[in-house]
Design a protein around this motif. Structure first.
Motif, PDB file in Angstrom:
ATOM      1  N   GLY A 218       0.794  -1.223   0.000  1.00  0.00           N
ATOM      2  CA  GLY A 218       0.000   0.000   0.000  1.00  0.00           C
ATOM      3  C   GLY A 218       0.823   1.268   0.000  1.00  0.00           C
ATOM      4  O   GLY A 218       0.323   2.333   0.365  1.00  0.00           O
ATOM      5  N   GLY A 219       2.081   1.173  -0.410  1.00  0.00           N
ATOM      6  CA  GLY A 219       2.962   2.332  -0.401  1.00  0.00           C
ATOM      7  C   GLY A 219       3.238   2.883  -1.779  1.00  0.00           C
ATOM      8  O   GLY A 219       2.571   2.545  -2.758  1.00  0.00           O
ATOM      9  N   ALA A 220       4.248   3.739  -1.841  1.00  0.00           N
ATOM     10  CA  ALA A 220       4.652   4.359  -3.096  1.00  0.00           C
ATOM     11  C   ALA A 220       6.160   4.547  -3.086  1.00  0.00           C
ATOM     12  O   ALA A 220       6.772   4.698  -2.021  1.00  0.00           O
ATOM     13  N   ILE A 221       6.755   4.526  -4.269  1.00  0.00           N
ATOM     14  CA  ILE A 221       8.175   4.815  -4.411  1.00  0.00           C
ATOM     15  C   ILE A 221       8.320   5.861  -5.505  1.00  0.00           C
ATOM     16  O   ILE A 221       7.710   5.750  -6.567  1.00  0.00           O
ATOM     17  N   THR A 222       9.079   6.915  -5.201  1.00  0.00           N
ATOM     18  CA  THR A 222       9.290   7.998  -6.158  1.00  0.00           C
ATOM     19  C   THR A 222      10.782   8.277  -6.274  1.00  0.00           C
ATOM     20  O   THR A 222      11.574   7.880  -5.412  1.00  0.00           O
TER      21      THR A 222
END
Length: 110
Positions: free
Chosen positions: A75-79
């Motif tokens: 449920g996360g994000a990587i940028t």
């Protein structure tokens, strides 16, 4: 390991953590390497995309896509933000498992 490689044995690797709110945590990895070329930024999470060339260089182009899939499943994000001398990858994760969401279940969102 990508960050260390990008610095060619010199420079600084910085790890930072933050909790921007009670529901999220962030981990930032910043290197002082040469940066990611702007034309490559849109492709670094694509399967089989690699910039490594030559007989001594080895890259399958699966490391960052695997990282993104793991982060997505939780449920996360990587940028990523990059310019010469400073590339930062930020991983944001929820502090609690999303209700009804099993981290072992592949994400359908892209």
């Amino acid at each position: 390991s990508n960050a260390i490689e990008a610095m060619h044995g010199e420079g600084a690797l910085t790890l930072e953590t933050a909790s921007p709110d009670p529901d999220r945590v962030e981990v930032r990895v910043t290197d002082s390497g040469s940066g990611i070329r702007p034309e490559n930024l849109d492709h670094i999470f694509d399967v089989n995309f690699t910039t490594r060339q030559g007989p001594a260089a080895f890259g399958l182009g699966i490391g960052l896509p695997i990282c993104r899939e793991i982060v997505d499943r939780h449920g996360g994000a990587i940028t990523v933000e990059s310019r010469p001398g400073r590339t930062t990858f930020t991983v944001t994760l929820p502090t609690r498992q999303q209700e009804g969401k099993d981290p072992g279940t592949p994400s359908t969102e892209k």
